[in-house]
Design an enzyme around this catalytic site. Structure first.
Site, PDB file in Angstrom:
ATOM      1  N   SER A  69      50.448  15.361  56.071  1.00 38.16           N
ATOM      2  CA  SER A  69      49.259  15.974  55.238  1.00 38.16           C
ATOM      3  C   SER A  69      49.901  17.358  54.800  1.00 38.16           C
ATOM      4  O   SER A  69      50.938  17.578  55.033  1.00 38.16           O
ATOM      5  CB  SER A  69      48.575  16.455  56.687  1.00 38.16           C
ATOM      6  OG  SER A  69      47.604  17.233  56.016  1.00 38.16           O
ATOM      7  N   TYR A  97      46.755  19.224  65.412  1.00 38.92           N
ATOM      8  CA  TYR A  97      46.787  18.035  64.401  1.00 38.92           C
ATOM      9  C   TYR A  97      47.811  18.543  63.531  1.00 38.92           C
ATOM     10  O   TYR A  97      48.781  17.660  63.194  1.00 38.92           O
ATOM     11  CB  TYR A  97      45.303  18.156  63.584  1.00 38.92           C
ATOM     12  CG  TYR A  97      45.407  17.030  62.526  1.00 38.92           C
ATOM     13  CD1 TYR A  97      45.629  15.950  62.626  1.00 38.92           C
ATOM     14  CD2 TYR A  97      45.447  17.916  61.271  1.00 38.92           C
ATOM     15  CE1 TYR A  97      45.465  15.047  61.520  1.00 38.92           C
ATOM     16  CE2 TYR A  97      45.447  16.752  60.036  1.00 38.92           C
ATOM     17  CZ  TYR A  97      45.643  15.483  60.103  1.00 38.92           C
ATOM     18  OH  TYR A  97      45.677  14.654  59.075  1.00 38.92           O
TER      19      TYR A  97
HETATM   20  N1  LIG Z   1      41.509  12.465  54.612  1.00 39.03           N
HETATM   21  C1  LIG Z   1      42.344  13.260  54.519  1.00 39.03           C
HETATM   22  O1  LIG Z   1      41.785  14.319  53.841  1.00 39.03           O
HETATM   23  C2  LIG Z   1      43.712  13.546  55.134  1.00 39.03           C
HETATM   24  C3  LIG Z   1      44.423  14.491  54.567  1.00 39.03           C
HETATM   25  C4  LIG Z   1      45.826  14.513  55.090  1.00 39.03           C
HETATM   26  C5  LIG Z   1      46.231  13.382  55.994  1.00 39.03           C
HETATM   27  N2  LIG Z   1      45.609  12.201  56.018  1.00 39.03           N
HETATM   28  C6  LIG Z   1      46.009  11.126  56.994  1.00 39.03           C
HETATM   29  O2  LIG Z   1      45.920   9.991  56.692  1.00 39.03           O
HETATM   30  C7  LIG Z   1      45.740   8.895  57.634  1.00 39.03           C
HETATM   31  C8  LIG Z   1      44.434   8.095  57.357  1.00 39.03           C
HETATM   32  O3  LIG Z   1      43.501   8.706  57.541  1.00 39.03           O
HETATM   33  P1  LIG Z   1      41.968   8.688  56.615  1.00 39.03           P
HETATM   34  O4  LIG Z   1      41.740   9.947  56.017  1.00 39.03           O
HETATM   35  O5  LIG Z   1      42.234   7.614  55.804  1.00 39.03           O
HETATM   36  O6  LIG Z   1      40.970   8.421  57.822  1.00 39.03           O
HETATM   37  P2  LIG Z   1      40.368   7.139  58.412  1.00 39.03           P
HETATM   38  O7  LIG Z   1      39.230   6.583  57.205  1.00 39.03           O
HETATM   39  O8  LIG Z   1      39.568   7.501  59.747  1.00 39.03           O
HETATM   40  O9  LIG Z   1      41.406   6.138  58.610  1.00 39.03           O
HETATM   41  C9  LIG Z   1      42.115   6.077  59.752  1.00 39.03           C
HETATM   42  C10 LIG Z   1      42.604   4.877  60.082  1.00 39.03           C
HETATM   43  O10 LIG Z   1      43.447   4.726  61.172  1.00 39.03           O
HETATM   44  C11 LIG Z   1      42.956   3.768  61.825  1.00 39.03           C
HETATM   45  N3  LIG Z   1      43.211   4.418  63.519  1.00 39.03           N
HETATM   46  C12 LIG Z   1      43.111   5.547  64.094  1.00 39.03           C
HETATM   47  N4  LIG Z   1      43.352   5.515  65.403  1.00 39.03           N
HETATM   48  C13 LIG Z   1      43.785   4.298  65.769  1.00 39.03           C
HETATM   49  C14 LIG Z   1      44.307   3.401  66.742  1.00 39.03           C
HETATM   50  N5  LIG Z   1      44.385   4.175  67.888  1.00 39.03           N
HETATM   51  N6  LIG Z   1      44.552   2.321  66.660  1.00 39.03           N
HETATM   52  C15 LIG Z   1      44.773   1.612  65.447  1.00 39.03           C
HETATM   53  N7  LIG Z   1      43.909   2.167  64.469  1.00 39.03           N
HETATM   54  C16 LIG Z   1      43.791   3.496  64.338  1.00 39.03           C
HETATM   55  C17 LIG Z   1      41.654   3.550  61.916  1.00 39.03           C
HETATM   56  O11 LIG Z   1      41.361   2.155  61.918  1.00 39.03           O
HETATM   57  P3  LIG Z   1      39.998   2.031  63.068  1.00 39.03           P
HETATM   58  O12 LIG Z   1      38.900   2.860  62.320  1.00 39.03           O
HETATM   59  O13 LIG Z   1      39.798   0.486  62.689  1.00 39.03           O
HETATM   60  O14 LIG Z   1      40.310   2.213  64.229  1.00 39.03           O
HETATM   61  C18 LIG Z   1      41.679   3.704  60.178  1.00 39.03           C
HETATM   62  O15 LIG Z   1      42.098   2.697  59.748  1.00 39.03           O
HETATM   63  C19 LIG Z   1      45.857   9.774  58.708  1.00 39.03           C
HETATM   64  O16 LIG Z   1      46.956   9.885  59.209  1.00 39.03           O
HETATM   65  C20 LIG Z   1      45.317  11.130  58.403  1.00 39.03           C
HETATM   66  O17 LIG Z   1      45.952  12.279  59.414  1.00 39.03           O
HETATM   67  C21 LIG Z   1      44.294  12.422  55.817  1.00 39.03           C
END
Ligand SMILES: NC(=O)c1ccc[n+]([C@@H]2O[C@H](COP(=O)([O-])OP(=O)(O)OC[C@H]3O[C@@H](n4cnc5c(N)ncnc54)[C@H](OP(=O)(O)O)[C@@H]3O)[C@@H](O)[C@H]2O)c1
Length: 257
Positions: free
Chosen positions: A141, A154
């Site tokens: 991040s 986090y």
């Molecule tokens: N969005 C942002 O602004 C942002 C910024 C910086 C970093 N990030 C990072 O980007 C990554 C993806 O996040 P996103 O924003 O795309 O959010 P998201 O749409 O909520 O995606 C999260 C993904 O992780 C999976 N996941 C979570 N817990 C899990 C578990 N225990 N077992 C298996 N799968 C799991 C979810 O799968 P299911 O829903 O199918 O369980 C989903 O596919 C994360 O590491 C987050 O910290 C996001």
């Protein structure tokens, strides 16, 4: 196509950034091993990947925080494709709260999904990546380069991922395996809607659009393009890097209220 015939495991590919990476890989000719817990979402992503030209898609449903599931994922991928070229450790959860109300359960859960899972999944996949001289990309991040209110536990998990990225790059470079991270800025995805109400999410979207120098929030496609580049031969001299893909957000100090 940059990833023609490459086999990629992408965790957290049932929504958001992981789904964006999956579709970007599909367009570049990769074969995909996708995983998450939400079957309906994962099946939607498979449809998108097929539309983008990838017919070789495996899905495995399960909790990436569980050792047994990580083994199943790797074994199933090897059984279907016979090799692994790319591992994208993307699954993550973000449970924001001020330290004063952060519980041990919140901390343990974020550490299990955001840190332990990438560490031990990479341990399982590394022998296969060494054979293919492959790549690891971790999703960190841009918050590791700035201070975001209420995100102490986090950010700690993502700082651990930046350090893991540099460490692992050093350990695996002798085997021809490159390791990098993308450090996204604000990307409106389910990660936010799981934490905030719809109203607060909309306020956040507006505030972060204003705070991001490039004048918009990020998209899963933006992240997919960056990861395609990092795992491609064009990035062959890049390893151990945490690449901010944040529209300049981490250069600012947003007042989020
Ligand atoms: N969005 C942002 O602004 C942002 C910024 C910086 C970093 N990030 C990072 O980007 C990554 C993806 O996040 P996103 O924003 O795309 O959010 P998201 O749409 O909520 O995606 C999260 C993904 O992780 C999976 N996941 C979570 N817990 C899990 C578990 N225990 N077992 C298996 N799968 C799991 C979810 O799968 P299911 O829903 O199918 O369980 C989903 O596919 C994360 O590491 C987050 O910290 C996001």
């Amino acid at each position: 196509m940059a990833l023609s015939g490459k086999v990629a495991i992408i965790t957290g590919s049932s929504s958001g950034i992981g789904a964006g990476i999956a579709v970007a890989f599909a367009k570049e000719g990769a074969k995909l091993s996708l995983t998450g817990r939400n079957q309906k979402n994962l099946e939607e992503v498979v449809k998108e990947c097929k539309k983008a030209g990838c017919q070789d898609v495996l899905i495995n449903l399960g909790d990436i925080a569980k050792d047994a599931f990580r083994k199943t994922l790797v074994e199933a991928t090897m059984k279907k494709f016979g090799k692994i070229d790319i591992l994208v450790n993307n699954a993550g959860i973000c449970d924001l709260s001020p330290l004063i109300s952060t519980t041990k359960e919140q901390y343990d859960r974020m550490m299990a999904v955001n840190v332990e899972a990438p560490l031990f999944l990479t341990k399982l996949v590394a022998p296969h990546l060494i054979k293919t001289k492959g790549n690891v990309v971790n999703t960190s991040s841009c918050a590791t380069s700035m201070i975001i209110p209420n995100s102490g536990a986090y950010i700690m998990t993502k700082a651990a991922i930046d350090t893991f990225t540099r460490y692992l790059a050093q350990e695996l470079s002798a085997h021809g395996v490159r390791v990098n991270s993308i450090n996204p800025g604000y990307v409106p995805t389910n990660v936010m809607s799981k934490v905030f109400t719809k109203e607060v999410s909309e306020q956040m979207d507006k505030a972060m659009t204003k705070a991001t120098p490039i004048g918009r929030t990020g998209s899963p496609e933006d992240m997919g393009h960056a990861v395609v580049f990092l795992v491609s031969d064009k990035a062959g001299f890049i390893t151990g890097e945490s690449v901010r893909v944040d529209g300049g957000l981490s250069m600012t100090t947003p007042a989020l209220g």
